[in-house]
Design a protein around this motif. Structure first.
Motif, PDB file in Angstrom:
ATOM      1  N   VAL A  80       3.901 -28.372 -17.326  1.00  0.00           N
ATOM      2  CA  VAL A  80       4.741 -29.168 -18.223  1.00  0.00           C
ATOM      3  C   VAL A  80       6.169 -28.690 -18.037  1.00  0.00           C
ATOM      4  O   VAL A  80       6.470 -27.511 -18.256  1.00  0.00           O
ATOM      5  CB  VAL A  80       4.319 -29.011 -19.698  1.00  0.00           C
ATOM      6  CG1 VAL A  80       5.289 -29.754 -20.612  1.00  0.00           C
ATOM      7  CG2 VAL A  80       2.900 -29.532 -19.910  1.00  0.00           C
ATOM      8  N   HIS A  81       7.039 -29.639 -17.602  1.00  0.00           N
ATOM      9  CA  HIS A  81       8.421 -29.279 -17.300  1.00  0.00           C
ATOM     10  C   HIS A  81       8.402 -28.205 -16.214  1.00  0.00           C
ATOM     11  O   HIS A  81       7.895 -28.425 -15.132  1.00  0.00           O
ATOM     12  CB  HIS A  81       9.130 -28.838 -18.582  1.00  0.00           C
ATOM     13  CG  HIS A  81      10.615 -28.790 -18.471  1.00  0.00           C
ATOM     14  ND1 HIS A  81      11.341 -29.747 -17.798  1.00  0.00           N
ATOM     15  CD2 HIS A  81      11.520 -27.895 -18.936  1.00  0.00           C
ATOM     16  CE1 HIS A  81      12.621 -29.470 -17.855  1.00  0.00           C
ATOM     17  NE2 HIS A  81      12.767 -28.335 -18.536  1.00  0.00           N
ATOM     18  N   HIS A  82       8.890 -27.010 -16.470  1.00  0.00           N
ATOM     19  CA  HIS A  82       8.929 -25.956 -15.450  1.00  0.00           C
ATOM     20  C   HIS A  82       7.886 -24.875 -15.675  1.00  0.00           C
ATOM     21  O   HIS A  82       7.866 -23.877 -14.960  1.00  0.00           O
ATOM     22  CB  HIS A  82      10.317 -25.307 -15.416  1.00  0.00           C
ATOM     23  CG  HIS A  82      10.690 -24.623 -16.707  1.00  0.00           C
ATOM     24  ND1 HIS A  82      11.069 -25.344 -17.834  1.00  0.00           N
ATOM     25  CD2 HIS A  82      10.714 -23.313 -17.063  1.00  0.00           C
ATOM     26  CE1 HIS A  82      11.328 -24.484 -18.821  1.00  0.00           C
ATOM     27  NE2 HIS A  82      11.122 -23.264 -18.380  1.00  0.00           N
ATOM     28  N   LYS A  83       6.996 -25.057 -16.652  1.00  0.00           N
ATOM     29  CA  LYS A  83       6.034 -24.010 -16.985  1.00  0.00           C
ATOM     30  C   LYS A  83       4.602 -24.430 -16.633  1.00  0.00           C
ATOM     31  O   LYS A  83       4.211 -25.568 -16.846  1.00  0.00           O
ATOM     32  CB  LYS A  83       6.118 -23.647 -18.472  1.00  0.00           C
ATOM     33  CG  LYS A  83       7.386 -22.880 -18.829  1.00  0.00           C
ATOM     34  CD  LYS A  83       7.312 -22.350 -20.245  1.00  0.00           C
ATOM     35  CE  LYS A  83       8.518 -21.486 -20.566  1.00  0.00           C
ATOM     36  NZ  LYS A  83       8.454 -20.942 -21.946  1.00  0.00           N
ATOM     37  N   THR A  84       3.854 -23.463 -16.142  1.00  0.00           N
ATOM     38  CA  THR A  84       2.453 -23.698 -15.805  1.00  0.00           C
ATOM     39  C   THR A  84       1.557 -23.289 -16.971  1.00  0.00           C
ATOM     40  O   THR A  84       1.898 -22.410 -17.764  1.00  0.00           O
ATOM     41  CB  THR A  84       2.049 -22.902 -14.562  1.00  0.00           C
ATOM     42  OG1 THR A  84       2.311 -21.510 -14.786  1.00  0.00           O
ATOM     43  CG2 THR A  84       2.823 -23.379 -13.338  1.00  0.00           C
ATOM     44  N   TYR A  85       0.417 -23.939 -17.063  1.00  0.00           N
ATOM     45  CA  TYR A  85      -0.534 -23.594 -18.112  1.00  0.00           C
ATOM     46  C   TYR A  85      -1.966 -23.684 -17.604  1.00  0.00           C
ATOM     47  O   TYR A  85      -2.271 -24.438 -16.670  1.00  0.00           O
ATOM     48  CB  TYR A  85      -0.376 -24.508 -19.333  1.00  0.00           C
ATOM     49  CG  TYR A  85      -0.856 -25.927 -19.122  1.00  0.00           C
ATOM     50  CD1 TYR A  85      -2.196 -26.272 -19.323  1.00  0.00           C
ATOM     51  CD2 TYR A  85       0.014 -26.938 -18.713  1.00  0.00           C
ATOM     52  CE1 TYR A  85      -2.643 -27.566 -19.120  1.00  0.00           C
ATOM     53  CE2 TYR A  85      -0.419 -28.235 -18.510  1.00  0.00           C
ATOM     54  CZ  TYR A  85      -1.749 -28.539 -18.714  1.00  0.00           C
ATOM     55  OH  TYR A  85      -2.201 -29.825 -18.491  1.00  0.00           O
ATOM     56  N   ASP A  86      -2.827 -22.895 -18.190  1.00  0.00           N
ATOM     57  CA  ASP A  86      -4.271 -23.088 -18.129  1.00  0.00           C
ATOM     58  C   ASP A  86      -4.730 -23.405 -19.540  1.00  0.00           C
ATOM     59  O   ASP A  86      -4.163 -22.894 -20.517  1.00  0.00           O
ATOM     60  CB  ASP A  86      -4.993 -21.833 -17.633  1.00  0.00           C
ATOM     61  CG  ASP A  86      -4.893 -21.647 -16.127  1.00  0.00           C
ATOM     62  OD1 ASP A  86      -4.482 -22.597 -15.432  1.00  0.00           O
ATOM     63  OD2 ASP A  86      -5.226 -20.542 -15.646  1.00  0.00           O
ATOM     64  N   LEU A  87      -5.744 -24.234 -19.637  1.00  0.00           N
ATOM     65  CA  LEU A  87      -6.292 -24.621 -20.933  1.00  0.00           C
ATOM     66  C   LEU A  87      -7.789 -24.390 -20.891  1.00  0.00           C
ATOM     67  O   LEU A  87      -8.473 -24.840 -19.965  1.00  0.00           O
ATOM     68  CB  LEU A  87      -5.971 -26.086 -21.223  1.00  0.00           C
ATOM     69  CG  LEU A  87      -6.300 -26.632 -22.616  1.00  0.00           C
ATOM     70  CD1 LEU A  87      -5.447 -27.850 -22.919  1.00  0.00           C
ATOM     71  CD2 LEU A  87      -7.774 -27.006 -22.765  1.00  0.00           C
ATOM     72  N   MET A  88      -8.292 -23.699 -21.904  1.00  0.00           N
ATOM     73  CA  MET A  88      -9.713 -23.338 -21.926  1.00  0.00           C
ATOM     74  C   MET A  88     -10.349 -23.780 -23.236  1.00  0.00           C
ATOM     75  O   MET A  88      -9.837 -23.482 -24.318  1.00  0.00           O
ATOM     76  CB  MET A  88      -9.852 -21.827 -21.765  1.00  0.00           C
ATOM     77  CG  MET A  88     -11.218 -21.359 -21.330  1.00  0.00           C
ATOM     78  SD  MET A  88     -11.177 -19.589 -20.930  1.00  0.00           S
ATOM     79  CE  MET A  88     -12.711 -19.417 -20.061  1.00  0.00           C
ATOM     80  N   ILE A  89     -11.436 -24.511 -23.145  1.00  0.00           N
ATOM     81  CA  ILE A  89     -12.233 -24.891 -24.308  1.00  0.00           C
ATOM     82  C   ILE A  89     -13.271 -23.800 -24.511  1.00  0.00           C
ATOM     83  O   ILE A  89     -14.186 -23.632 -23.711  1.00  0.00           O
ATOM     84  CB  ILE A  89     -12.915 -26.252 -24.105  1.00  0.00           C
ATOM     85  CG1 ILE A  89     -11.897 -27.318 -23.667  1.00  0.00           C
ATOM     86  CG2 ILE A  89     -13.656 -26.668 -25.371  1.00  0.00           C
ATOM     87  CD1 ILE A  89     -10.813 -27.599 -24.658  1.00  0.00           C
ATOM     88  N   THR A  90     -13.138 -23.043 -25.598  1.00  0.00           N
ATOM     89  CA  THR A  90     -13.951 -21.839 -25.770  1.00  0.00           C
ATOM     90  C   THR A  90     -15.305 -22.080 -26.413  1.00  0.00           C
ATOM     91  O   THR A  90     -16.242 -21.298 -26.222  1.00  0.00           O
ATOM     92  CB  THR A  90     -13.201 -20.815 -26.639  1.00  0.00           C
ATOM     93  OG1 THR A  90     -13.047 -21.337 -27.970  1.00  0.00           O
ATOM     94  CG2 THR A  90     -11.829 -20.504 -26.070  1.00  0.00           C
ATOM     95  N   GLY A  91     -15.404 -23.156 -27.203  1.00  0.00           N
ATOM     96  CA  GLY A  91     -16.517 -23.293 -28.125  1.00  0.00           C
ATOM     97  C   GLY A  91     -16.133 -22.660 -29.450  1.00  0.00           C
ATOM     98  O   GLY A  91     -15.279 -21.769 -29.505  1.00  0.00           O
ATOM     99  N   PRO A  92     -16.732 -23.107 -30.562  1.00  0.00           N
ATOM    100  CA  PRO A  92     -16.337 -22.615 -31.889  1.00  0.00           C
ATOM    101  C   PRO A  92     -16.913 -21.246 -32.217  1.00  0.00           C
ATOM    102  O   PRO A  92     -17.987 -20.880 -31.754  1.00  0.00           O
ATOM    103  CB  PRO A  92     -16.901 -23.686 -32.829  1.00  0.00           C
ATOM    104  CG  PRO A  92     -18.056 -24.276 -32.090  1.00  0.00           C
ATOM    105  CD  PRO A  92     -17.704 -24.219 -30.642  1.00  0.00           C
ATOM    106  N   GLY A  93     -16.174 -20.496 -33.038  1.00  0.00           N
ATOM    107  CA  GLY A  93     -16.671 -19.248 -33.567  1.00  0.00           C
ATOM    108  C   GLY A  93     -16.215 -18.022 -32.795  1.00  0.00           C
ATOM    109  O   GLY A  93     -15.723 -18.106 -31.663  1.00  0.00           O
ATOM    110  N   VAL A  94     -16.387 -16.859 -33.435  1.00  0.00           N
ATOM    111  CA  VAL A  94     -15.863 -15.614 -32.874  1.00  0.00           C
ATOM    112  C   VAL A  94     -16.556 -15.219 -31.571  1.00  0.00           C
ATOM    113  O   VAL A  94     -15.910 -14.699 -30.651  1.00  0.00           O
ATOM    114  CB  VAL A  94     -15.958 -14.456 -33.898  1.00  0.00           C
ATOM    115  CG1 VAL A  94     -14.993 -14.677 -35.046  1.00  0.00           C
ATOM    116  CG2 VAL A  94     -17.383 -14.272 -34.405  1.00  0.00           C
ATOM    117  N   PHE A  95     -17.844 -15.447 -31.458  1.00  0.00           N
ATOM    118  CA  PHE A  95     -18.554 -15.014 -30.256  1.00  0.00           C
ATOM    119  C   PHE A  95     -18.145 -15.849 -29.047  1.00  0.00           C
ATOM    120  O   PHE A  95     -17.910 -15.306 -27.961  1.00  0.00           O
ATOM    121  CB  PHE A  95     -20.068 -15.079 -30.482  1.00  0.00           C
ATOM    122  CG  PHE A  95     -20.534 -14.202 -31.596  1.00  0.00           C
ATOM    123  CD1 PHE A  95     -20.480 -12.817 -31.485  1.00  0.00           C
ATOM    124  CD2 PHE A  95     -21.007 -14.740 -32.784  1.00  0.00           C
ATOM    125  CE1 PHE A  95     -20.900 -11.987 -32.514  1.00  0.00           C
ATOM    126  CE2 PHE A  95     -21.425 -13.924 -33.821  1.00  0.00           C
ATOM    127  CZ  PHE A  95     -21.368 -12.547 -33.692  1.00  0.00           C
TER     128      PHE A  95
END
Length: 242
Positions: free
Chosen positions: A41-56
């Protein structure tokens, strides 16, 4: 390549608006089937991770990621429950100044536990109660970014303590008791776990959530998850545009 930002979110629905705006350039799967989307986005790179809900799930996902990558910053985001006493409304935003996994410690006769007799993270005694502070300069800078992005007359933006729970609060009475014990802004299910893992790997983390409901209100006709999700899409883009 290590990205500028790793975005963590529990479910695809919560981050759907951001993905529609910025679908990314590639996807990959971890050995346990977690999806990592990479983009710019613009000049910055990203990774996006769907973790699943909850602490574990959150702890597992972030550990898997940080074993092979070192982002400049981790953003834990998602929708959350607002405590009515804060004066926030559904759709408003909050930046966590600290996270507290309230189930950590030695049980007492009240909601707040006594500290464990050992640190969960070496040399950090606050982890004995499941408390994780965030870098306050970064918190304040994030508030400035969001204040420039969202109209002040329509959206309230604040900072404050968040609590992480594993049992969703199901009554207004219990919500009131939680507020009396901890004075939190929001309740969610992943933040403290991500804060713990990020601390272990010495990676900075911040948490921003959009309120979808009031804590203890179980009538979902009174929730507005679509509004909260739309706000999150703009939040993530604003952080990347900075």
């Amino acid at each position: 390549m290590n990205p500028d930002l790793l975005i963590l979110c529990a479910t695809p629905f919560e981050i759907a608006h951001f993905i529609r705006l910025h679908p990314g350039d590639s996807k990959r799967l971890t050995r346990t089937g977690l999806i990592i989307i990479s983009g710019k986005v613009h000049h910055k790179t990203y990774d996006l991770m769907i973790t699943g809900p909850g602490v574990f799930n959150a702890a597992h996902a972030l550990t898997v990621y940080l074993e092979t990558s070192s982002p400049a910053l981790v953003l834990q985001t998602g929708i959350g429950g607002i405590f009515r006493q804060t004066g926030l409304n559904i759709g408003d935003l909050a930046v966590a100044s600290q996270e507290h996994y309230i189930h950590t410690g030695i049980q007492t006769d009240c909601l707040e536990n006594n500290p464990l007799p050992f640190d969960l993270i070496k040399t950090d005694p606050l982890t004995r109660k499941g408390i994780y502070f965030f870098e306050q300069d970064r918190v304040d800078h994030t508030l400035e970014i969001l204040s420039r992005t969202f109209p002040a007359n329509k959206i309230k933006i604040t900072k404050g303590a968040f609590i992480t729970v594993s049992a969703i609060t199901s009554s207004i009475e219990q919500a009131d008791r939680l507020y009396l014990a901890f004075s939190p802004v929001m309740e969610a299910m992943e933040g403290a776990a991500s804060a713990h893992i990020a601390r272990c790997y010495d990676i900075p983390l911040m948490e921003i959530r959009s309120g979808s409901n009031f804590v203890g209100e179980r009538d979902k006709s009174k929730w507005d998850m679509d509004l909260a999700v739309k706000q999150l899409g703009q939040v993530c883009a604003a952080i990347l545009f900075e």
